[in-house]
Design an enzyme around this catalytic site. Sequence first.
Site, PDB file in Angstrom:
ATOM      1  N   TYR A  31       3.584   8.154 -15.750  1.00 41.46           N
ATOM      2  CA  TYR A  31       3.590   6.749 -15.330  1.00 41.46           C
ATOM      3  C   TYR A  31       4.852   6.437 -14.523  1.00 41.46           C
ATOM      4  O   TYR A  31       4.819   5.731 -13.516  1.00 41.46           O
ATOM      5  CB  TYR A  31       3.500   5.829 -16.557  1.00 41.46           C
ATOM      6  CG  TYR A  31       3.700   4.373 -16.212  1.00 41.46           C
ATOM      7  CD1 TYR A  31       2.687   3.641 -15.608  1.00 41.46           C
ATOM      8  CD2 TYR A  31       4.924   3.748 -16.440  1.00 41.46           C
ATOM      9  CE1 TYR A  31       2.882   2.316 -15.251  1.00 41.46           C
ATOM     10  CE2 TYR A  31       5.130   2.426 -16.091  1.00 41.46           C
ATOM     11  CZ  TYR A  31       4.108   1.717 -15.494  1.00 41.46           C
ATOM     12  OH  TYR A  31       4.310   0.414 -15.129  1.00 41.46           O
ATOM     13  N   THR A  85      11.910  -2.160 -12.935  1.00 40.38           N
ATOM     14  CA  THR A  85      10.889  -1.185 -13.333  1.00 40.38           C
ATOM     15  C   THR A  85      10.265  -1.641 -14.648  1.00 40.38           C
ATOM     16  O   THR A  85      10.954  -1.771 -15.659  1.00 40.38           O
ATOM     17  CB  THR A  85      11.478   0.239 -13.511  1.00 40.38           C
ATOM     18  OG1 THR A  85      12.619   0.186 -14.350  1.00 40.38           O
ATOM     19  CG2 THR A  85      11.853   0.847 -12.171  1.00 40.38           C
ATOM     20  N   THR A 162       7.979  -9.954  -5.791  1.00 40.60           N
ATOM     21  CA  THR A 162       7.330  -8.715  -5.351  1.00 40.60           C
ATOM     22  C   THR A 162       6.030  -9.073  -4.644  1.00 40.60           C
ATOM     23  O   THR A 162       5.145  -9.704  -5.225  1.00 40.60           O
ATOM     24  CB  THR A 162       7.094  -7.778  -6.544  1.00 40.60           C
ATOM     25  OG1 THR A 162       8.378  -7.433  -7.074  1.00 40.60           O
ATOM     26  CG2 THR A 162       6.371  -6.507  -6.123  1.00 40.60           C
ATOM     27  N   LYS A 261      10.218  -8.670  -1.851  1.00 40.08           N
ATOM     28  CA  LYS A 261      10.240  -7.199  -1.978  1.00 40.08           C
ATOM     29  C   LYS A 261       8.889  -6.605  -1.592  1.00 40.08           C
ATOM     30  O   LYS A 261       7.850  -7.081  -2.064  1.00 40.08           O
ATOM     31  CB  LYS A 261      10.564  -6.837  -3.430  1.00 40.08           C
ATOM     32  CG  LYS A 261      10.534  -5.359  -3.770  1.00 40.08           C
ATOM     33  CD  LYS A 261      11.093  -5.125  -5.166  1.00 40.08           C
ATOM     34  CE  LYS A 261      11.085  -3.670  -5.577  1.00 40.08           C
ATOM     35  NZ  LYS A 261       9.777  -3.206  -6.029  1.00 40.08           N
ATOM     36  N   HIS A 285       7.173   0.480  -2.619  1.00 36.62           N
ATOM     37  CA  HIS A 285       7.047   0.448  -4.081  1.00 36.62           C
ATOM     38  C   HIS A 285       7.135   1.863  -4.657  1.00 36.62           C
ATOM     39  O   HIS A 285       6.453   2.212  -5.623  1.00 36.62           O
ATOM     40  CB  HIS A 285       5.707  -0.201  -4.466  1.00 36.62           C
ATOM     41  CG  HIS A 285       5.712  -0.935  -5.776  1.00 36.62           C
ATOM     42  ND1 HIS A 285       5.736  -2.300  -5.872  1.00 36.62           N
ATOM     43  CD2 HIS A 285       5.682  -0.492  -7.063  1.00 36.62           C
ATOM     44  CE1 HIS A 285       5.710  -2.658  -7.159  1.00 36.62           C
ATOM     45  NE2 HIS A 285       5.688  -1.564  -7.896  1.00 36.62           N
ATOM     46  N   ARG A 288       3.879   3.978  -5.141  1.00 35.84           N
ATOM     47  CA  ARG A 288       3.067   3.815  -6.352  1.00 35.84           C
ATOM     48  C   ARG A 288       1.821   2.971  -6.134  1.00 35.84           C
ATOM     49  O   ARG A 288       0.988   2.862  -7.032  1.00 35.84           O
ATOM     50  CB  ARG A 288       3.910   3.143  -7.446  1.00 35.84           C
ATOM     51  CG  ARG A 288       5.062   3.963  -7.916  1.00 35.84           C
ATOM     52  CD  ARG A 288       6.025   3.167  -8.780  1.00 35.84           C
ATOM     53  NE  ARG A 288       5.478   2.741 -10.051  1.00 35.84           N
ATOM     54  CZ  ARG A 288       5.337   3.520 -11.119  1.00 35.84           C
ATOM     55  NH1 ARG A 288       5.704   4.781 -11.049  1.00 35.84           N
ATOM     56  NH2 ARG A 288       4.846   3.054 -12.238  1.00 35.84           N
ATOM     57  N   SER A 317      12.615   3.357  -2.103  1.00 31.32           N
ATOM     58  CA  SER A 317      11.495   4.297  -2.197  1.00 31.32           C
ATOM     59  C   SER A 317      11.950   5.699  -1.813  1.00 31.32           C
ATOM     60  O   SER A 317      12.158   5.994  -0.631  1.00 31.32           O
ATOM     61  CB  SER A 317      10.280   3.888  -1.353  1.00 31.32           C
ATOM     62  OG  SER A 317       9.801   2.625  -1.795  1.00 31.32           O
ATOM     63  N   ARG A 320      16.853  10.056  -3.922  1.00 31.91           N
ATOM     64  CA  ARG A 320      17.178  11.062  -4.942  1.00 31.91           C
ATOM     65  C   ARG A 320      18.565  11.652  -4.731  1.00 31.91           C
ATOM     66  O   ARG A 320      19.048  12.418  -5.548  1.00 31.91           O
ATOM     67  CB  ARG A 320      16.141  12.209  -4.926  1.00 31.91           C
ATOM     68  CG  ARG A 320      14.715  11.771  -5.157  1.00 31.91           C
ATOM     69  CD  ARG A 320      14.485  11.233  -6.580  1.00 31.91           C
ATOM     70  NE  ARG A 320      13.105  10.780  -6.745  1.00 31.91           N
ATOM     71  CZ  ARG A 320      12.687   9.534  -6.546  1.00 31.91           C
ATOM     72  NH1 ARG A 320      13.540   8.586  -6.195  1.00 31.91           N
ATOM     73  NH2 ARG A 320      11.427   9.202  -6.712  1.00 31.91           N
ATOM     74  N   GLY A 339      15.025   3.157  -8.174  1.00 35.20           N
ATOM     75  CA  GLY A 339      14.000   2.974  -9.200  1.00 35.20           C
ATOM     76  C   GLY A 339      13.961   4.120 -10.195  1.00 35.20           C
ATOM     77  O   GLY A 339      14.594   4.092 -11.244  1.00 35.20           O
TER      78      GLY A 339
HETATM   79  C1  LIG Z   1       7.988   3.025 -13.739  1.00 33.39           C
HETATM   80  C2  LIG Z   1       8.145   2.055 -12.611  1.00 33.39           C
HETATM   81  C3  LIG Z   1       7.858   0.713 -12.827  1.00 33.39           C
HETATM   82  C4  LIG Z   1       8.026  -0.212 -11.781  1.00 33.39           C
HETATM   83  N1  LIG Z   1       7.808  -1.542 -12.043  1.00 33.39           N
HETATM   84  C5  LIG Z   1       8.060  -2.452 -11.060  1.00 33.39           C
HETATM   85  C6  LIG Z   1       7.976  -3.840 -11.342  1.00 33.39           C
HETATM   86  O1  LIG Z   1       7.716  -4.258 -12.464  1.00 33.39           O
HETATM   87  N2  LIG Z   1       8.204  -4.701 -10.318  1.00 33.39           N
HETATM   88  C7  LIG Z   1       8.519  -4.270  -9.055  1.00 33.39           C
HETATM   89  O2  LIG Z   1       8.727  -5.075  -8.155  1.00 33.39           O
HETATM   90  N3  LIG Z   1       8.632  -2.951  -8.784  1.00 33.39           N
HETATM   91  C8  LIG Z   1       8.423  -2.043  -9.753  1.00 33.39           C
HETATM   92  N4  LIG Z   1       8.574  -0.710  -9.483  1.00 33.39           N
HETATM   93  C9  LIG Z   1       8.996  -0.279  -8.139  1.00 33.39           C
HETATM   94  C10 LIG Z   1      10.515  -0.234  -8.051  1.00 33.39           C
HETATM   95  O3  LIG Z   1      11.079  -1.515  -8.140  1.00 33.39           O
HETATM   96  C11 LIG Z   1      10.995   0.409  -6.733  1.00 33.39           C
HETATM   97  O4  LIG Z   1      10.440  -0.288  -5.640  1.00 33.39           O
HETATM   98  C12 LIG Z   1      10.628   1.884  -6.622  1.00 33.39           C
HETATM   99  O5  LIG Z   1      10.716   2.519  -7.874  1.00 33.39           O
HETATM  100  C13 LIG Z   1      11.567   2.563  -5.623  1.00 33.39           C
HETATM  101  O6  LIG Z   1      11.257   3.904  -5.465  1.00 33.39           O
HETATM  102  P1  LIG Z   1      12.015   5.073  -6.247  1.00 33.39           P
HETATM  103  O7  LIG Z   1      11.484   5.061  -7.641  1.00 33.39           O
HETATM  104  O8  LIG Z   1      11.596   6.299  -5.513  1.00 33.39           O
HETATM  105  O9  LIG Z   1      13.491   4.789  -6.196  1.00 33.39           O
HETATM  106  C14 LIG Z   1       8.431   0.231 -10.508  1.00 33.39           C
HETATM  107  C15 LIG Z   1       8.726   1.577 -10.303  1.00 33.39           C
HETATM  108  C16 LIG Z   1       8.604   2.486 -11.339  1.00 33.39           C
HETATM  109  C17 LIG Z   1       8.963   3.917 -11.091  1.00 33.39           C
END
Ligand SMILES: Cc1cc2nc3c(=O)[nH]c(=O)nc-3n(C[C@H](O)[C@H](O)[C@H](O)COP(=O)(O)O)c2cc1C
Length: 387
Positions: A31, A85, A162, A261, A285, A288, A317, A320, A339
């Site tokens: 997840y 997240t 978002t 966002k 995002h 995802r 996004s 790393r 993230g």
């Molecule tokens: C497990 C997980 C949950 C996330 N939940 C949210 C969220 O609740 N709201 C949101 O705007 N973005 C959410 N995101 C997206 C992150 O805010 C972010 O845009 C993204 O993780 C950036 O990419 P990276 O993981 O490669 O750094 C989530 C990402 C992950 C990995």
Amino acid sequence: MTALSAFTHILNVEDARNAARRRLPRGLFEYVDRGCEDEVSILANRRRLDAIALSPAVLVDVARTSTEAELLGKRQPLPLVIAPTAVAGLVWHDGEIALARAAARAGIPFCVSTQSITSIERIAADSGADLWFQLYVWKDRRRTLNLLDRAWAAGAETLVLTADTAVSPNREYNLRNGFGIPLKASWRAGLDVALHPRWAVAVMLRALATSGIPTYAHYPAEFRTRLGREALSDEVSLAKDVTWDDVRLLRQRWRGKLVVKGVLRVEDALTACSHGVDAIVVSNHGARNLDCAPGPTEVLPRIAEAVGDRLEILADSGVRRGADIARFLALGARGVMIGRATLYGVALGGAEGAARVLDLLSAELQTTMGMLGAQKLADIRRVEPSL
Ligand SMILES: Cc1cc2nc3c(=O)[nH]c(=O)nc-3n(C[C@H](O)[C@H](O)[C@H](O)COP(=O)(O)O)c2cc1C
């Protein structure tokens, strides 16, 4: 114990990711880690970042480089924000507090998700971090505005709407793993948990012994369905009709900074300007949601050129390495959201694990800047692609 001494075997984000993979039940790890549909865009994000070369200036005095940045009027030692997240609190007991503490230690903001397991009030009380609040608009706008009052009262001055999750994303691996929110009991999920006893004891049993099955902390008390029960009430399910009218409403009601966002189009960035938005996050995002989305790197330079200094640009996004932060800055971002990288860190060791990841990213950014002859962030330049 400092973060550096606790996790000296973790030398980069990939090490943290591998440690998180061992620790978390598979359903939860996937997840956090995976993308959507055929996972084309998660690989593409990486390839696009790797393709951006930065241009080194030689014979520059880099004895003292500075990674200091100013985001939304506040100076901070790094150009970073911990991204919102959902369900970080499943990865570690009070995982959101752990992330916020790591952010506070690094002097950067932590963005609390609407779908946080820990409430913004508790995160504020236990972390001392500069908190931002991320909003998913609920169908019931009145309840949504009440939630914003709560966030403001808890000290969040920056609201992040978002905009890139208009519908539920298609992530088939969650179905195969039996992982979903609400959590559902299944033999597969049970076996998965049993095979990860450290997580089962440190997170699940601890939650059961204290507050019960983890819940979405921001959902109104009368609707706060346990994750283990049936779906949340319709009123607080995510609205599919969120439009610029909501941005207008939020701009009227929110006294602090407003961020949108998930922007990937020049026109949308310009519309954000005309709605008085303070910043946008150019983001897909973390790959995802929409597998055929462009990567932020593809659109960032044009968006930055079009908006000029009418609003601030953050990007995320796929970060790393510290060099990825430098790449986003070279393309026109002022700040970068992190993230998964800090989620892997929190999964392996709570606040100290997340702090270790931030320390590594910071050290890598400084090394990259030294090699580039960049004394400050604004000196970072990309190699212009040949036509
Ligand atoms: C497990 C997980 C949950 C996330 N939940 C949210 C969220 O609740 N709201 C949101 O705007 N973005 C959410 N995101 C997206 C992150 O805010 C972010 O845009 C993204 O993780 C950036 O990419 P990276 O993981 O490669 O750094 C989530 C990402 C992950 C990995």
